[in-house]
Write an enzyme that holds these catalytic residues in place. Structure first.
Site, mmCIF file in Angstrom:
data_model
loop_
_atom_site.group_PDB
_atom_site.id
_atom_site.type_symbol
_atom_site.label_atom_id
_atom_site.label_comp_id
_atom_site.label_asym_id
_atom_site.label_seq_id
_atom_site.Cartn_x
_atom_site.Cartn_y
_atom_site.Cartn_z
ATOM 1 N N SER A 52 0.815 -1.213 0.000
ATOM 2 C CA SER A 52 0.000 0.000 0.000
ATOM 3 C C SER A 52 0.847 1.260 0.000
ATOM 4 O O SER A 52 2.054 1.237 0.269
ATOM 5 C CB SER A 52 -0.947 0.040 1.205
ATOM 6 O OG SER A 52 -0.336 0.663 2.317
ATOM 7 N N VAL A 53 0.180 2.369 -0.265
ATOM 8 C CA VAL A 53 0.793 3.691 -0.245
ATOM 9 C C VAL A 53 1.308 4.042 1.141
ATOM 10 O O VAL A 53 2.207 4.875 1.301
ATOM 11 C CB VAL A 53 -0.237 4.748 -0.729
ATOM 12 C CG1 VAL A 53 -1.356 4.929 0.290
ATOM 13 C CG2 VAL A 53 0.431 6.069 -1.056
ATOM 14 N N LYS A 54 0.762 3.411 2.171
ATOM 15 C CA LYS A 54 1.098 3.761 3.553
ATOM 16 C C LYS A 54 2.545 3.445 3.931
ATOM 17 O O LYS A 54 3.061 3.994 4.904
ATOM 18 C CB LYS A 54 0.153 3.046 4.514
ATOM 19 C CG LYS A 54 -1.318 3.392 4.347
ATOM 20 C CD LYS A 54 -1.611 4.815 4.765
ATOM 21 C CE LYS A 54 -3.109 5.090 4.815
ATOM 22 N NZ LYS A 54 -3.413 6.442 5.288
ATOM 23 N N ASP A 55 3.194 2.577 3.169
ATOM 24 C CA ASP A 55 4.608 2.286 3.461
ATOM 25 C C ASP A 55 5.443 3.561 3.423
ATOM 26 O O ASP A 55 6.382 3.734 4.207
ATOM 27 C CB ASP A 55 5.181 1.312 2.432
ATOM 28 C CG ASP A 55 4.651 -0.092 2.566
ATOM 29 O OD1 ASP A 55 3.893 -0.350 3.518
ATOM 30 O OD2 ASP A 55 4.990 -0.928 1.714
ATOM 31 N N ALA A 58 4.748 5.701 6.592
ATOM 32 C CA ALA A 58 5.105 4.980 7.817
ATOM 33 C C ALA A 58 6.608 5.062 8.054
ATOM 34 O O ALA A 58 7.065 5.366 9.172
ATOM 35 C CB ALA A 58 4.656 3.530 7.716
#
Length: 337
Positions: A52-55, A58
């Site tokens: 996901s884009v969240k990597d 994060a």
């Protein structure tokens, strides 16, 4: 990273999984967008190692917290997450040696919790249908755990500025380069607000005429607040779509950079998640279906000269028991028997 081997051959490898984050592909949508005159490109963020884009954000949040001393060696990372930010934090925790506690709510898919636990995270599940200030909410539980746990750091992705900065430094420049600066519209689902705000800031610095459109869901406050400046609690009610919409106003949502919000129903989000897989071969998550349906709802705004980029946040792997399951879809009234 390139390494010289035996003087004539180069080895190409990453030193750890975190170095593989970013530089995700851009893919033209064809069948699902055939009635749209513009070129529609999907930025497929499931190619990140945590799917996901969240990597991106994060890792940025962890590195910034390390740099200024909020996160100390051997510390405990605590965060409220719908799943994918937790995955990105899990990757960083594994490589960097931290303990991770993820706090989530019970509307998220079982697969998300299973994956987090498989990656070594501790998962605390809270009820969805409570107010943010309720002591049982995942916002409140995250804060309480951070206060009670020694040597811990509460990430707070909603208000943590590193979230937005990650997308200003990485995602925005990638999109600009991949479209050769020809992008006219950027469309993305809005949750914490980091992706839309960071990308919007970068793109508008490059070309102020680029339109930024956020995809919202029914049951969320974003659209009405953007249009009226009123935080209307009557807009808030439980919804099924995962990963977008909020019952709070995260500091990372820069409403001044967003030109328009478009709401998409739970049913349409689910149906278009499946259509992406079956018509484009893109196995994407629930918020991706909402984003693509939002583009279709806005099609009258596009011309043949436009280049529309829709960011597809995540992978369909965490939704096998939901949007990709016929029984679940029938139970929710999204498919006929």
């Amino acid at each position: 990273m390139w390494y010289l081997c035996n003087e004539t051959h180069l080895m190409n490898y990453s030193n750890n999984i975190l170095e593989t984050i970013g530089n995700t592909p851009m893919v033209k949508l064809n069948t699902i967008t055939q009635d749209i005159p513009a070129l529609v490109l999907a930025k497929i963020e499931s190619f990140n190692p945590g799917n996901s884009v969240k990597d991106r954000m994060a890792l940025k949040m962890v590195e910034d917290a390390e740099a200024d001393g909020r996160l100390k060696p051997g510390g405990v990372i605590i965060e409220g997450t719908s799943g994918y930010t937790g995955m990105g934090l899990a990757l960083a925790s594994i490589v960097k040696g931290y303990r991770l506690i993820c706090v989530s709510n019970d509307k998220q898919s079982k697969e998300k919790f299973d994956v987090l636990r498989a990656m070594g995270a501790e998962v605390v599940v809270c009820p969805t249908a409570v107010a943010p200030e309720d002591p049982r909410s995942y916002y409140s539980v995250s804060k309480r755990l951070s206060e009670e746990t020694p040597n811990s750091w509460y990430v707070n992705q909603y208000d943590n500025p590193s979230n937005t900065v990650a997308h200003y430094e990485q995602t925005g420049p990638e999109i600009w380069k991949q479209t050769d600066g020809k992008i006219s519209h950027f469309v993305v689902g809005v949750g914490t607000g980091g992706t839309i705000s960071g990308v919007a800031r970068y793109l508008k610095e490059k070309n102020p005429k680029v339109k930024i459109w956020g995809i919202d869901t029914y049951g969320s406050v974003f659209k009405k607040y953007h249009e009226t400046g009123i935080f209307d609690e009557n807009e808030i009610y439980p919804y099924i779509t995962e990963g977008i919409g909020e019952d709070i106003l995260p500091e990372n949502v820069n409403f001044k950079l967003i030109d328009q919000f478009e709401k998409v129903t739970d049913k349409d989000a689910a149906l278009y998640t499946r259509k992406l897989a079956r018509e484009e071969g893109i196995f994407a998550g629930n918020s991706c279906g909402a984003a693509v349906k939002g583009v279709l709802q806005l099609k009258d705004n596009f011309t043949a000269d436009d280049v529309v980029v829709v960011l597809l946040h995540d992978s369909g792997s965490r939704y096998i028991g939901k949007m990709y399951n016929d029984d679940w879809m029938i139970e929710k009234g999204f498919l006929d028997n």
